[in-house]
Design a protein around this motif. Structure first.
Motif, PDB file in Angstrom:
ATOM      1  N   UNK A 185      -6.631  46.320  84.932  1.00  0.00           N
ATOM      2  CA  UNK A 185      -7.863  45.655  84.716  1.00  0.00           C
ATOM      3  C   UNK A 185      -8.492  45.613  85.961  1.00  0.00           C
ATOM      4  N   UNK A 186      -7.899  45.079  86.955  1.00  0.00           N
ATOM      5  CA  UNK A 186      -8.944  44.880  88.381  1.00  0.00           C
ATOM      6  C   UNK A 186      -9.129  46.294  89.028  1.00  0.00           C
ATOM      7  N   UNK A 187      -7.934  47.259  88.538  1.00  0.00           N
ATOM      8  CA  UNK A 187      -8.127  48.754  89.276  1.00  0.00           C
ATOM      9  C   UNK A 187      -9.434  49.272  88.500  1.00  0.00           C
ATOM     10  N   UNK A 188      -9.805  48.893  87.302  1.00  0.00           N
ATOM     11  CA  UNK A 188     -11.064  49.359  86.634  1.00  0.00           C
ATOM     12  C   UNK A 188     -12.307  48.510  87.223  1.00  0.00           C
ATOM     13  N   UNK A 189     -12.264  47.493  87.348  1.00  0.00           N
ATOM     14  CA  UNK A 189     -13.220  46.544  87.645  1.00  0.00           C
ATOM     15  C   UNK A 189     -13.451  46.044  89.138  1.00  0.00           C
ATOM     16  N   UNK A 190     -12.861  46.685  89.870  1.00  0.00           N
ATOM     17  CA  UNK A 190     -12.646  46.145  91.373  1.00  0.00           C
ATOM     18  C   UNK A 190     -14.090  46.310  92.050  1.00  0.00           C
ATOM     19  N   UNK A 191     -15.013  47.248  91.462  1.00  0.00           N
ATOM     20  CA  UNK A 191     -16.285  47.426  92.181  1.00  0.00           C
ATOM     21  C   UNK A 191     -17.326  46.773  91.585  1.00  0.00           C
TER      22      UNK A 191
END
Length: 417
Positions: free
Chosen positions: A210-216
């Motif tokens: 999830x956070x690899x996708x939303x990190x930006x």
């Protein structure tokens, strides 16, 4: 001969409606939405027309419980053509209201359906998400719905920035969650909870993805950390734009992770709940060595961090106390009167202070509150507090809201009167 008579000119008492629509609209803008919709609009036809003819007055609406009938809510929705945000809390017959939203309020940007008592018809929700294509915020906390295709409808909302899901453990799974995450590229606010303790959705593998996708894009995160370990925390710290972070059930959270917080240079609000793995020295080391980054915090909460001591709190407030407007140390049972001295010394701009369930019942001297916390709006204490002192404090600080926190079968807050 005619007798002249002098008649005293009859004076007409001024009427508020003589002020004109512009002034009435200005007055109505100071009312909360419940007073505006359920009281002011009922006074007379002119007031009702004045409210409904001004789109700005009905941009945001909130209804709770049975404070308004379904018919009344639907009647207001018909007039609120410029509605942008609606909040329904524990409101019955939600399906009927949703149908009116679809028909009359296509400009809707934010919808909150919290703790609604009935299962919501999936067709009604799907119609809402397809009719209101500009939705940027959805909060379904505590409202139960059953659907296979509903998550696909949510994933189609390309403008979605904020999403809260809970109480849907039977239907929310990994595939549906990732479908939303991968399609809603603008998500800035995410709240994730494990509803089913026997089959948790949130595992390290899922959280990392999830956070690899939303990190930006992610700016605000509330995360249930019950079953998570260091790999999940490391993924969180790669979300470099985070401004608000709330970790719940952070039982595996350690000093090593705490010391990584300064990497989040935009962080303004940090809340750690049940950080039982954090030692007092962890706070001292983190705040003493990274004071430039952490001094930007304006909201700080450490609830039920049992190992926090006076020296740890002193290190915290020395760094960020000047800017803090909210401090929550509920359940930090090792704190003593020295903690109060440090709060008074460094935290003069507090608007919110929670000192409930701390073993030292004399932690806060209520006589010193008015002089040392002149901006305080909310004070939270527990039900063991001397009510006589609270009444005296409320007389001196008339605008101060005092909340009593109770723990019986579950924790609840009620206003002190």
């Amino acid at each position: 001969m005619y007798r002249l008579s002098y008649y005293k000119k009859k004076t007409i008492a001024p009427n508020i409606n003589d002020l004109g629509d512009e002034i009435l609209i200005k007055i109505f803008s100071y009312l909360d939405k419940e007073e505006l919709c359920l009281k002011a609009m009922e006074v007379c036809q002119k007031w009702a027309t004045t409210v409904t003819s001004n789109k700005q007055l009905l941009q945001q609406l909130k209804f709770e419980g049975n404070n308004a009938s379904t018919n009344k809510i639907c009647e207001i929705l018909k007039s609120a053509s410029g509605l942008e945000a609606i909040e329904l809390v524990s409101v019955p017959e939600v399906d009927v209201i949703i149908d009116h939203l679809c028909r009359f309020n296509g400009t809707l940007k934010e919808v909150t359906l919290k703790y609604c008592p009935e299962h919501i018809n999936v067709t009604a929700l799907e119609n809402l998400f397809t009719s209101c294509i500009y939705l940027s915020k959805i909060n379904l906390k505590g409202t139960i719905f059953s659907a296979d295709g509903l998550y696909t409808s949510i994933a189609s909302l390309t403008e979605l920035h904020s999403l809260t899901l809970s109480a849907n453990k039977e239907y929310l799974n990994y595939n549906r969650l990732m479908e939303i995450i991968l399609n809603c590229h603008h998500l800035e606010n995410l709240k994730l909870f494990n509803s089913n303790v026997f089959d948790p959705i949130l595992t390290d593998e899922i959280v990392v993805e999830i956070f690899q996708t939303l990190h930006s894009s992610l700016k605000s995160l509330t995360l249930d950390c019950t079953y998570l370990s260091s790999s999940s925390y490391s993924a969180i710290f790669h979300c470099k734009w985070l401004e608000d972070l709330h970790v719940i059930n952070a039982v595996t959270f350690s000093g090593r992770q705490l010391n990584t917080f300064p990497k989040l240079v935009h962080l303004k609000s940090l809340k750690i709940e049940k950080g039982i793995g954090l030692n007092n020295n962890d706070f001292i080391e983190t705040f003493n060595s990274n004071n430039r980054t952490l001094q930007n915090l304006i909201c700080f909460a450490l609830t039920y961090c049992f190992k926090l001591e006076d020296s740890g709190l002193e290190a915290i407030v020395k760094v960020c106390g000047k800017n803090l407007i909210s401090l929550n140390i509920e359940g930090c049972s090792k704190l003593t009167n020295n903690a109060t001295d440090n709060i008074v010394k460094y935290c003069n701009n507090l608007r919110y202070l929670n000192v409930a369930f701390i073993s030292n019942k004399n932690l806060l001297d209520y006589e010193m509150v008015p002089n040392n916390f002149p901006h305080l709006n909310v004070l939270v204490v527990d039900d063991s507090t001397d009510y006589t002192e609270l009444r005296a404090l409320q007389i001196i600080m008339a605008n101060l809201e005092i909340l009593i926190s109770e723990v019986k079968l579950f924790k609840r807050l009620h206003k002190f009167n």
